[in-house]
Scaffold this motif. Sequence first.
Motif, mmCIF file in Angstrom:
data_model
loop_
_atom_site.group_PDB
_atom_site.id
_atom_site.type_symbol
_atom_site.label_atom_id
_atom_site.label_comp_id
_atom_site.label_asym_id
_atom_site.label_seq_id
_atom_site.Cartn_x
_atom_site.Cartn_y
_atom_site.Cartn_z
ATOM 1 N N SER B 58 19.369 -32.728 -6.562
ATOM 2 C CA SER B 58 19.900 -34.040 -6.928
ATOM 3 C C SER B 58 21.418 -33.999 -6.922
ATOM 4 O O SER B 58 22.033 -33.253 -7.672
ATOM 5 N N LEU B 59 22.010 -34.810 -6.069
ATOM 6 C CA LEU B 59 23.468 -34.903 -6.018
ATOM 7 C C LEU B 59 23.897 -36.186 -6.726
ATOM 8 O O LEU B 59 24.924 -36.764 -6.441
ATOM 9 N N GLY B 60 23.055 -36.615 -7.679
ATOM 10 C CA GLY B 60 23.377 -37.854 -8.389
ATOM 11 C C GLY B 60 23.138 -37.738 -9.883
ATOM 12 O O GLY B 60 22.949 -38.735 -10.559
ATOM 13 N N HIS B 61 23.152 -36.511 -10.410
ATOM 14 C CA HIS B 61 22.870 -36.368 -11.834
ATOM 15 C C HIS B 61 23.978 -36.943 -12.708
ATOM 16 O O HIS B 61 23.758 -37.173 -13.890
ATOM 17 N N ALA B 62 25.146 -37.147 -12.128
ATOM 18 C CA ALA B 62 26.211 -37.794 -12.899
ATOM 19 C C ALA B 62 25.759 -39.167 -13.373
ATOM 20 O O ALA B 62 26.224 -39.659 -14.394
ATOM 21 N N ALA B 63 24.820 -39.798 -12.656
ATOM 22 C CA ALA B 63 24.325 -41.113 -13.078
ATOM 23 C C ALA B 63 23.745 -41.014 -14.486
ATOM 24 O O ALA B 63 24.015 -41.860 -15.342
ATOM 25 N N GLU B 259 29.821 -30.788 -9.431
ATOM 26 C CA GLU B 259 30.186 -29.723 -10.361
ATOM 27 C C GLU B 259 28.984 -29.242 -11.170
ATOM 28 O O GLU B 259 28.866 -28.051 -11.459
ATOM 29 N N LEU B 260 28.084 -30.170 -11.512
ATOM 30 C CA LEU B 260 26.886 -29.756 -12.242
ATOM 31 C C LEU B 260 26.054 -28.791 -11.398
ATOM 32 O O LEU B 260 25.549 -27.782 -11.894
ATOM 33 N N ILE B 261 25.934 -29.109 -10.106
ATOM 34 C CA ILE B 261 25.220 -28.181 -9.218
ATOM 35 C C ILE B 261 25.935 -26.840 -9.184
ATOM 36 O O ILE B 261 25.313 -25.775 -9.248
#
Lengths: 376, 327, 308
Positions: B58-63, B259-261
């Motif tokens: 997931s490259l959208g966990h910032a959501a 960054e989370l990844i």
Amino acid sequence: MKHLLLATAACAIGATAAMADVKVGMITTLSGGGAGLGIDVRDGFMLAIEQSGRDDIEVVIEDDQRKPDIAVQLADRMIQSEEVDVLTGIIWSNLAMAVVPSATAQGKFYLSPNAGPSQLAGRGCHPNYFNVAWQNDNLHEAAGAYASEVGYSNSFILAPNYPAGQDALTGYKRLFEGDIAQETFTQLGQTDYAAEIAAIRASDADSVYFFLPGGMGISFLKQYADSGVDKPVIGPAFSFDQGILQAVGDAALGVTNTSQWSKDLDNAANQAFVESFVAEYDRLPSLYASQGFDTANLLISAMEKADVSDQDAFRAALEEADFDSVRGDFRFGSNHHPIQTIYAREVIEEDGVYTNRIIGTALEDHADVYAAECNM
Amino acid sequence: MIPERLVTIGAVAGLLAVALGAWALGEIFTITLATRAAILALAATGLNIALGYGGLVSLGHAAFFGLGGYAMGILAFHAQSYTPLELGSLTIEGTKSMPVIWLVAVCVSALAAWVIGLLSLRTGGVYFIMITLAFGQMFYYFAISWSAYGGEDGLPIYLRNSFPGVDTLVPVQFFGLCFAALVLALLLSARLRSAPLGLALNAARQSPARVAAVGISPTRVKLVAFVISGAITGLAGALYADLNRFVSPAMFSWQLSGELIVLVILGGVGRLAGPVIGACLFVTLEHWLGGLTDFWHVWLGAILLGVVLFARGGIVGLLTGKAGPHV
Amino acid sequence: MSAILLIEQVLNGLQFGVMLFLMAAGLTLIFGVMGLINLAHGSLYMVGAFAAAAAAAATGSFALALVAALSAAALAGVLIEVAVIRRLYDAPHLDQVLATFALILVFSEGTRWVFGSFPLYLDIPDALSGPVTLPGGIQYPLYRLALIGVGLVVAAGLWWLTQRTRLGMQIRAGKDDREMIAALGVDISKLYTLVFALGAALAGLAGALVGAIQSVQVGMGEPVLILAFVTIVIGGIGSIKGAFIGALLVGLTDTLGGIFLPLILTVAMAPEAAAQTGAALASMLIYILMGAVLVWKPTGLFGGARPA
């Protein structure tokens, strides 16, 4: 650079180590998009410190990467572990809103060299918060006033859809006496303005006002110049600043913009500033550099009158603003924001470099409208 | 080589020791850094469930991080301005109570994860990456233009929210709260890995056909994992907003998803301790490299490349001598 | 709204779309042939723009600037393909995402290191500056017309390359079965480098062409990258035709949505509120379009079977 400064400052402290030195924490944008503004504020600020010859000021400089969370973290560190007396340096309103209220609540002074969000000028004003640049609306109001003065009667206005953009258009409309042909909000960071320019062409406006800071302004001006639409354009100084103008090139020539400072302002302090800035950094100073320079000089003037540990005396000394501003006259209003003259400038080419020259006065001794809401 | 269990306990104990040591020495800022590391570790622990266990990049966990942050920001904003939140005919009072805020943050981000998951799990692989990225950006642009809650300027919350029996204004006590949340999430994550859901998830990652053959829908298993993952990251977002006393659209930015990844990979994908070690390392690097040079991102990039090309298992992989699961 | 304005806006949408296509084509080609997701594609766009600006400043020639952009981006492409990307073809997508994310960090800050923090100057050539009058009295910038032309020519060229040439056959075969074409004696490693360089050059070209009407600055590639992702998800990943249709759809939706939504909303709202809400909704429109396409066709308009 940063460490060099720290080292000299540290040596200086070793030498004097006597009574209350002032420790300044500068949080500003030194990397990523928008780094040019932070670098200019820093360079202007450090130039003034250097010229003062004082060795009792220590400046800690950190890069906020234009991220609010990083800025908050840096402020926490400067307050909690570095124990600074004064904070300064923030460029962007959103970062200022993240840092300033909690810093002033913790008993630190904050001197803003750039951002002036309306919240901090009105109900959220604070005795320890001083803005040395402008309240955000100032240059837009000046543009509105100037547009009326030169006889424009119907403006097409546009800005990005975010709070500073909305404030900009409100500011312009506040003092513009003509009609608004159309009000358009663009996306923040938008790079293509073909659609807006087409709408401008189709409208019956006799003038265009835009607030598009940074790269957005560059894109807009280049595309506007190429479109063949010849309605006169007016904007605040941010899109016509020394750092940006070279990237806009010919497209900016002749455009009117409003600013509280210009490099050709005729006063001794300014001439000395421009000359020494060019000598030191080998480039022309920008608006931001002038604001950084004034901020440092304000701080120095207060240090000459009071000790920073005596907060009331130091605040009173800051309020006097007893320094030679590069803008000429400078004083604070009741909400610690400047009351100042704002000029209209025109973009010219001079020795192969694009720059500005003053063509008139937009507003004399102008204060912001939020001062009335401020109780302190 | 060190057993993984020991690495996990060591990492968590290490983080606690740093914070307590800093407290004893009066180094308040180090406590703040440790708190930041704990919260980022919590967010990455959430991501690790989707990424490490489920193989869902997931490259959208910032959501979810941002939604958690805004849940906090909006509730606290209405509490501090004494204005109720009007949703149509529904009137909701703001609150400064952390447990309530956390509950809302978890529910909102779980709901968002469910919707995004439903849409993006219709496909897989590289589609999934791009779709999650795109949805994250959608939230970002919306938050920027939503002027009721500050838009791009963000929303400052002047006082940290309260938790019964804890003085959240004292840095070490707030650290304690974040640390407790992290430990709970790690326990949940460990439990999940060995529970039937975790086993089905692991199987669905390696061979969806086989899972389907025994009558379990691989998509549904992944969706449940994605929702749990989003909810934990949302909780971290609420805590992060409280740490900074500030929310802004930057919490939705796709760089944050990246960054989370990075945190998960630096530490070790699919490992319990991976996010914790990754977060501690990232905060240290940011602090240390950022102090050395204005161009520290170049070096961060170089380190990342080194990890991807030469140390696939991340730090935990190096310590335990085993490469992580293949995602 | 007059018909003239409407046509002008459609042209603007088309122009945005074809530039997006240059980005999306490279991305989709690289994914289709090598199975690689390249986040650093936006950095190659930036490299192209910076190289063009530097060359234009040195020589004053826009043609040379374009040559510089193409070669710098292709060279950067070859460089990262050989040094990094090559090791990632068989790696999981996660490693590809991470490594190319790392490349973005290196490229962005590295460019800032070399060129400084201020935007660079790049202008359109004199021969293409100013507006022209189209049939029906429409005034339209010549340069933007030229961009539409270049985009269409590149699209046609790519179609010809993939459908009518030996290299294209190899590319199409490489999509379907890597082992097979390796067995047939094609140097697969060289083929991959070539395809990557081609994709990079297209991104660099887009960067230079667009850089002339926008601002050449660090970070200019990322917003375009994300739009290009949306484009190829809509069109179907791996399909050049899909990228083309997707790019036009995204370009037109974004441009026309930004104009019409605020106008439509003025029916129900005050002008200022309508302008703000309309702009906010318009910024979400292409993502909603993407969601709708996915509900209807999970692998995009021209995507193949469900990806693994």
